[in-house]
Write an enzyme that holds these catalytic residues in place. Structure first.
Site, PDB file in Angstrom:
ATOM      1  N   HIS A 122       0.860  -1.180   0.000  1.00 12.65           N
ATOM      2  CA  HIS A 122       0.000   0.000   0.000  1.00 12.65           C
ATOM      3  C   HIS A 122       0.899   1.234   0.000  1.00 12.65           C
ATOM      4  O   HIS A 122       2.041   1.197   0.473  1.00 12.65           O
ATOM      5  CB  HIS A 122      -0.865  -0.037   1.266  1.00 12.65           C
ATOM      6  CG  HIS A 122      -1.951   0.978   1.335  1.00 12.65           C
ATOM      7  ND1 HIS A 122      -1.724   2.287   1.700  1.00 12.65           N
ATOM      8  CD2 HIS A 122      -3.286   0.880   1.119  1.00 12.65           C
ATOM      9  CE1 HIS A 122      -2.872   2.944   1.709  1.00 12.65           C
ATOM     10  NE2 HIS A 122      -3.838   2.119   1.353  1.00 12.65           N
ATOM     11  N   ASP A 199       2.803  -4.474   8.031  1.00 10.14           N
ATOM     12  CA  ASP A 199       1.568  -3.712   7.841  1.00 10.14           C
ATOM     13  C   ASP A 199       0.411  -4.696   7.997  1.00 10.14           C
ATOM     14  O   ASP A 199       0.149  -5.507   7.115  1.00 10.14           O
ATOM     15  CB  ASP A 199       1.574  -3.072   6.447  1.00 10.14           C
ATOM     16  CG  ASP A 199       0.252  -2.414   6.078  1.00 10.14           C
ATOM     17  OD1 ASP A 199      -0.724  -2.524   6.853  1.00 10.14           O
ATOM     18  OD2 ASP A 199       0.182  -1.808   4.991  1.00 10.14           O
ATOM     19  N   GLN A 202      -4.857  -5.184   6.795  1.00 14.33           N
ATOM     20  CA  GLN A 202      -5.813  -6.117   6.217  1.00 14.33           C
ATOM     21  C   GLN A 202      -5.816  -7.469   6.926  1.00 14.33           C
ATOM     22  O   GLN A 202      -6.689  -8.299   6.657  1.00 14.33           O
ATOM     23  CB  GLN A 202      -5.511  -6.322   4.729  1.00 14.33           C
ATOM     24  CG  GLN A 202      -5.646  -5.082   3.875  1.00 14.33           C
ATOM     25  CD  GLN A 202      -7.063  -4.532   3.852  1.00 14.33           C
ATOM     26  OE1 GLN A 202      -8.032  -5.267   3.976  1.00 14.33           O
ATOM     27  NE2 GLN A 202      -7.183  -3.219   3.698  1.00 14.33           N
ATOM     28  N   LYS A 225     -10.965  -0.720  10.377  1.00  9.65           N
ATOM     29  CA  LYS A 225     -11.145  -1.941   9.591  1.00  9.65           C
ATOM     30  C   LYS A 225     -11.534  -3.121  10.473  1.00  9.65           C
ATOM     31  O   LYS A 225     -11.735  -4.232   9.976  1.00  9.65           O
ATOM     32  CB  LYS A 225      -9.855  -2.261   8.821  1.00  9.65           C
ATOM     33  CG  LYS A 225      -9.437  -1.183   7.827  1.00  9.65           C
ATOM     34  CD  LYS A 225      -8.188  -1.578   7.069  1.00  9.65           C
ATOM     35  CE  LYS A 225      -7.611  -0.421   6.280  1.00  9.65           C
ATOM     36  NZ  LYS A 225      -8.466   0.013   5.167  1.00  9.65           N
ATOM     37  N   CYS A 363      -4.731   2.577  -3.709  1.00  9.93           N
ATOM     38  CA  CYS A 363      -3.487   3.042  -3.076  1.00  9.93           C
ATOM     39  C   CYS A 363      -2.376   2.015  -3.241  1.00  9.93           C
ATOM     40  O   CYS A 363      -1.592   1.762  -2.310  1.00  9.93           O
ATOM     41  CB  CYS A 363      -3.708   3.354  -1.596  1.00  9.93           C
ATOM     42  SG  CYS A 363      -4.804   4.743  -1.303  1.00  9.93           S
TER      43      CYS A 363
END
Length: 406
Positions: A122, A199, A202, A225, A363
């Site tokens: 991302h 990261d 997700q 999220k 992104c």
């Protein structure tokens, strides 16, 4: 334990909305999940009964608010299995967490140092490192992927040199759904003495994250999220690293003592939490963690995988369908194009039929360049979606495709 989806959906009044006369089908949870009434009620409770600045007062409401924030910190620690709450830093989201590490760790980098990323990152895990290049002549090295969207691990292993200083990699691709082998990625990096940031934006909503089992040095994720409020995130960092790092921002809350000659900083994790925090959002994030814990993240993931399997099978029946990302065990995300129809036009028409999907480069422009497209349509699932919605969605895609590919 099986999930009662009808009962779960009742927690989300927004799902009763209509868009252009059609029932809303929300399929954009990878961008931001919807928020259950239990979390909204926690926000209301905080505003109506406990709104007072935290860590600064001796009056009852300040102490109550402080306790609620620190209860959430402990819930996060338990959720990700961190060793101590000192390793849990509250941020505004994954993006700020990565920027914090890039800025603070970046101060120790020298000209010629190398940072390993992947092509599926991302922008939030690309741009902060490029900003660092304005001050340090560091080099970014990028791990490629294969046709299925899996990382080329041989290429990754070959990238390490005596100049490699850091690895920053996504746990789950927000475009492809690929679940990266982060434990192996970390093992390889650590064998070279190189720390790793993951990261987890997700991954955290869909996987059981155990930072100690992964042995990651940093892990960043976002509340919005994870069925929680927006504007709140977490950066986990091993104490050994956070202790060495300088603060990312300066101001109130994060100080030990201030004079015009010198400032000393607070203990962990507070030295990285400058200014008045979003204590309302943080407290409500605790309610979101409670919500996910009650449902069971493994049960949620299993259910979402069933929706993914059904949606993939139905979409593949449509002529001209191209699905990007076919890795085994991928997350509940499908990025696709149909025939010559643009992602924008497809998404616009789907919206007129009540389907909320994401279109564009998500992104992740370097990944789009690698895939040879300008953008895709992305559909992403959460625990409040249903098989009926999936079937209706596939029918809608077929209808829109027939209109746009005449």
């Amino acid at each position: 334990m099986s999930l009662d989806i009808d009962k779960i959906r009742a927690d989300y009044p927004i799902l009763k909305r209509e868009i252009s006369g059609h029932p809303l089908v929300y399929l954009d949870s990878a961008a931001t999940s919807q928020t259950p009434r239990q979390v909204v009620e926690a926000i209301n409770e905080m505003y109506y009964r406990h709104k007072a600045n935290v860590h600064r007062g001796v009056h009852t409401m300040s102490l109550e608010a402080t306790d609620m924030v620190e209860q959430t910190r402990e819930k996060v620690r338990e959720w990700i299995n961190a060793e101590s709450t000192e390793e849990v830093v509250f941020t505004r989201g994954t993006t700020e967490g990565i920027n914090l590490v890039a800025s603070s760790m970046g101060e120790t980098f020298a000209n010629g140092d190398e940072i390993i990323l992947t092509v599926m990152e991302h922008h939030s895990n690309i741009v902060p490192w490029q900003l660092l290049q304005r001050h340090k002549r560091i080099r970014l090295r990028v791990v490629p992927i294969d046709a299925n969207g899996d990382l080329n691990m041989s290429a990754y292993e070959d990238m390490f040199t005596e100049n490699t200083r850091f690895v920053a990699v996504t746990h789950v691709s927000n475009v492809l759904g690929t679940v990266n082998p982060v434990r192996r990625i970390i093992e390889i990096a650590h064998s070279h003495g190189v720390p790793v940031l993951v990261d987890g934006a997700q991954a955290a909503p869909h996987l059981r994250v155990d930072v100690r089992a992964l042995d990651c040095d940093f892990y960043a994720f976002s509340s919005h999220k994870m069925y929680g409020p927006s504007g709140v995130g977490v950066l986990y960092g091993k104490k050994q690293w956070l202790s060495r790092m300088t603060p990312y921002q300066g101001g109130g809350e994060m100080i030990g003592n201030v004079s015009f000659e010198k400032t000393t900083f607070a203990e962990l994790p507070f030295k990285f939490e400058a200014g008045t925090p979003d204590f309302v959002g943080v407290a409500a994030f605790g309610a979101a963690i409670d919500y996910m814990k009650a449902l069971g993240v493994e049960q949620m993931a299993e259910y979402e995988h069933g929706l993914l399997t059904l949606a993939t099978a139905e979409l593949e029946k449509i002529d001209g369908m191209r699905i990007f990302g076919t890795s085994a065990g991928k997350g509940a995300v499908i990025s696709f194009l149909v025939g010559q129809a643009s992602a924008y036009d497809t998404g616009l028409l789907l919206d007129k039929l009540g389907f909320a999907v994401r279109t564009g480069h998500h992104c992740a422009q370097p990944l789009m360049t690698h895939l040879g497209v300008q953008g895709t349509v992305r559909v992403s699932f959460a625990v409040y979606n249903t098989e009926e919605e999936v079937l209706r969605f596939a029918q809608a895609v077929a209808r829109v495709s027939a209109m746009l590919n005449r």
